[in-house]
Design an enzyme around this catalytic site. Structure first.
Site, PDB file in Angstrom:
ATOM      1  N   HIS A 530       0.815  -1.218   0.000  1.00 38.10           N
ATOM      2  CA  HIS A 530       0.000   0.000   0.000  1.00 38.10           C
ATOM      3  C   HIS A 530       0.847   1.266   0.000  1.00 38.10           C
ATOM      4  O   HIS A 530       0.341   2.352  -0.279  1.00 38.10           O
ATOM      5  CB  HIS A 530      -0.950   0.004   1.205  1.00 38.10           C
ATOM      6  CG  HIS A 530      -2.273   0.627   0.917  1.00 38.10           C
ATOM      7  ND1 HIS A 530      -2.411   1.759   0.142  1.00 38.10           N
ATOM      8  CD2 HIS A 530      -3.531   0.284   1.288  1.00 38.10           C
ATOM      9  CE1 HIS A 530      -3.685   2.098   0.057  1.00 38.10           C
ATOM     10  NE2 HIS A 530      -4.394   1.211   0.737  1.00 38.10           N
ATOM     11  N   ASP A 534      -1.817   2.191  -4.617  1.00 39.17           N
ATOM     12  CA  ASP A 534      -3.107   2.506  -4.015  1.00 39.17           C
ATOM     13  C   ASP A 534      -4.165   1.516  -4.504  1.00 39.17           C
ATOM     14  O   ASP A 534      -3.983   0.827  -5.522  1.00 39.17           O
ATOM     15  CB  ASP A 534      -3.527   3.932  -4.350  1.00 39.17           C
ATOM     16  CG  ASP A 534      -2.606   4.958  -3.710  1.00 39.17           C
ATOM     17  OD1 ASP A 534      -2.047   4.649  -2.635  1.00 39.17           O
ATOM     18  OD2 ASP A 534      -2.425   6.045  -4.295  1.00 39.17           O
TER      19      ASP A 534
END
Length: 557
Positions: A530, A534
């Site tokens: 992450h 995204d």
């Protein structure tokens, strides 16, 4: 402190050789960089410290390709008590006005490889000039290695390019080649030696065959051994430093002999009753003289029901239970250790999240059947579903390059080439060889690369170039094992890994009422870092991947 200063300050026998800096300046200083030569002009203040036997020297490469360039890699040169040579040999040692330079040995260097080589000279023990071969560093993550087997034995003549032994690294088994001509005089670590640190001496070579017998009982000096100090001819005068009179220290008051607060006072009868009933005396408040515990206090405690009904099992019972279990301890291989540490680091430091999608593979299997018929006619290898998945993943990475990246603290590095690691399970552990430029290769080339790499992995013959430099990983447990869906752990420093499940037939509603059709669907799960990818970017990559799988003819355009 520079290297030159370190050498001159720590040679005891140079203390009275002030002429060295003038007479043999060119011989010794030429082994140091330009930045260290100015140190020799500081005079006698550099010669006041005691001798140490280990000095840091710079690594000089002596092969023709490097033309004597200086390596920035530090190497600890092993020192010896005396140098018997009376002249300069390869610029490595010098004798000064009849006094041998004790402990002053310069590293000959690393000869354009990762093999640790150290040139040593004759000592007072009578050992001739020899060369120590250290455990090489054959991968970026390697800290120790194992000796699989020696292809040469003691006494054999060796030449440059000949394979000395096979070294088991944290990734694969790699051949270690000889760098110089000579004879293998001593093997320090034999076949099957485990957990040898990088740089630790594993063998000794000599130039003359007659010197082999002199190393029959040779043992290298380890780093934790304290070298013997050379006997000093005259004791060094200690400098007397007058200390200012310190104020008298205040007398510390003697601690009062107060009774220990953790001691429990109880009558002998109360102690016996407490032991029989497994009652802790510290949990009972005594009512006897000065708060001591008496028999009535124990009886009241037992009557109140505060005592636990089940007593803890004794140590003997617990030991008997453990010994009754049969088990086998399996030693961890280097690959298992590194896999464990890297995956643990990945799970602890990388914020994983997972995206799953189902893809219809009917058109994919149909295209594969057509391509395999052409392959059989031309004598080529069959194309697997996994080959098509690798191709689709590579094209999706080219379409969504944000997923073809890795994280650093200062920036996100986005790669311009697409190199796909393919997870291969073997009896020796998990390997991830890399298919390079998978987005540019055809399906036939990808199929050949995967089969060749998988064969090398099972034979434990992968080289570092076969598994380093990947930008994305594909792990398939569906085809070989029938796993429907799973989540894979990211292979650092990459930012994503695709977990491929098995294909299964499902009932799909048709266009009309009450109409149903059958279709094969395959579940794939994308694990993302992450910090780099995204959620929307990961979903965009999966959409592109699904498009290539459900319309495989677009991969051929």
């Amino acid at each position: 402190m520079t290297v030159a200063s370190h050498v001159f300050r720590h040679s005891k026998q140079l203390r009275n050789a002030s002429g060295l800096l003038r007479q043999d300046h060119a011989v010794l200083v030429r082994w140091f960089t330009h930045g260290t030569r100015s140190i020799t002009s500081k005079g006698d203040d550099m010669l006041k410290h005691r001798q140490i036997n280990n000095v840091f020297g710079e690594n000089f490469c002596l092969c023709k390709a490097c033309s004597g360039s200086v390596s920035s890699t530090p190497m600890l040169a092993r020192g010896y008590r005396a140098v018997s040579s009376t002249k300069v040999q390869n610029g490595l040692a010098a004798r000064i006005e009849g006094n041998s330079v004790s402990g002053l040995v310069f590293s000959r260097g690393i000869l354009c490889s990762d093999v640790q080589l150290r040139r040593s000279f004759a000592t007072n023990s009578g050992l001739p000039p020899h060369q120590e071969l250290g455990m090489p560093s054959l991968s970026p993550t390697m800290t120790e290695g194992n000796i699989a087997r020696w292809l040469k034995k003691e006494g054999d003549q060796v030449s440059p390019g000949e394979v000395l032994c096979e070294v088991e690294t944290d990734k694969a088994t790699v051949e270690m080649e000889c760098m110089e001509e000579g004879y293998l005089a001593k093997i320090i670590h034999g076949d099957g030696a485990k957990e040898i640190k990088v740089g630790e001496v594993i063998a000794i070579t000599v130039e003359d065959k007659d010197d082999i017998e002199k190393f029959k009982d040779y043992k290298p000096q380890t780093s934790d051994e304290t070298p013997q100090a050379a006997p000093a001819s005259t004791p060094a005068k200690e400098e007397v430093v007058e200390k200012a009179p310190s104020p008298p220290e205040p007398k510390a008051a003697k601690p009062s002999t107060s009774p220990q607060t953790d001691r429990v006072f109880a009558s002998p009868l109360a102690r016996k009753l407490a032991e029989e009933n497994n009652v802790p005396l510290s949990s009972i408040k005594g009512t006897g003289p000065d708060g001591s515990i008496v028999k009535a206090d124990i009886e009241e405690y037992l009557a109140s029901g505060k005592k636990e009904l089940s007593a803890a099992p004794s140590k003997a019972d617990a030991k008997a239970t453990v010994s009754a279990i049969n088990y086998t301890d399996i030693p961890n291989s280097q690959i298992r250790k590194v896999t464990a540490s890297r995956l643990l680091m990945s799970k602890q430091t990388i914020p994983h999240y997972y995206l799953t999608v189902d893809t219809c593979v009917d058109k994919l299997t149909k295209l594969r059947a057509e391509l395999n018929s052409l392959q059989e006619a031309s004598g080529g290898k069959k194309i697997s579903i996994n080959d098509l998945v690798i191709k689709a993943a590579a094209l999706a990475l080219r379409k969504v390059p944000q997923c073809n990246s890795s994280w650093t603290n200062d920036y996100i590095r986005q790669f311009h080439e697409v190199h796909i690691n393919v997870a291969v399970q073997t009896d020796n552990g998990l390997f991830v060889p890399v298919v390079r430029d998978a987005d540019k290769k055809g399906l036939s080339a990808i199929s050949e690369d995967v089969k060749d790499l998988a064969k090398k992995a099972r034979e434990n013959s992968l080289k570092p170039a076969d598994y380093e430099g990947g930008t994305f990983t594909v792990s398939n447990l569906g085809g070989p094992f029938g796993i429907k869906q799973f989540c894979a752990i990211i292979n650092p420093p990459q930012a994503g890994i695709l977990a491929v499940g098995s294909a299964e037939k499902r009932v799909v509603p048709g266009s009309g009422a009450g109409e149903f059709t059958f279709a094969s669907y395959m579940s794939v799960t994308l694990s993302c870092d992450h910090r780099v990818i995204d959620g929307a970017i990961g979903a965009e990559w999966l959409k592109a991947f699904k498009g290539y799988i459900e319309n495989p003819e677009t991969m051929l355009l």
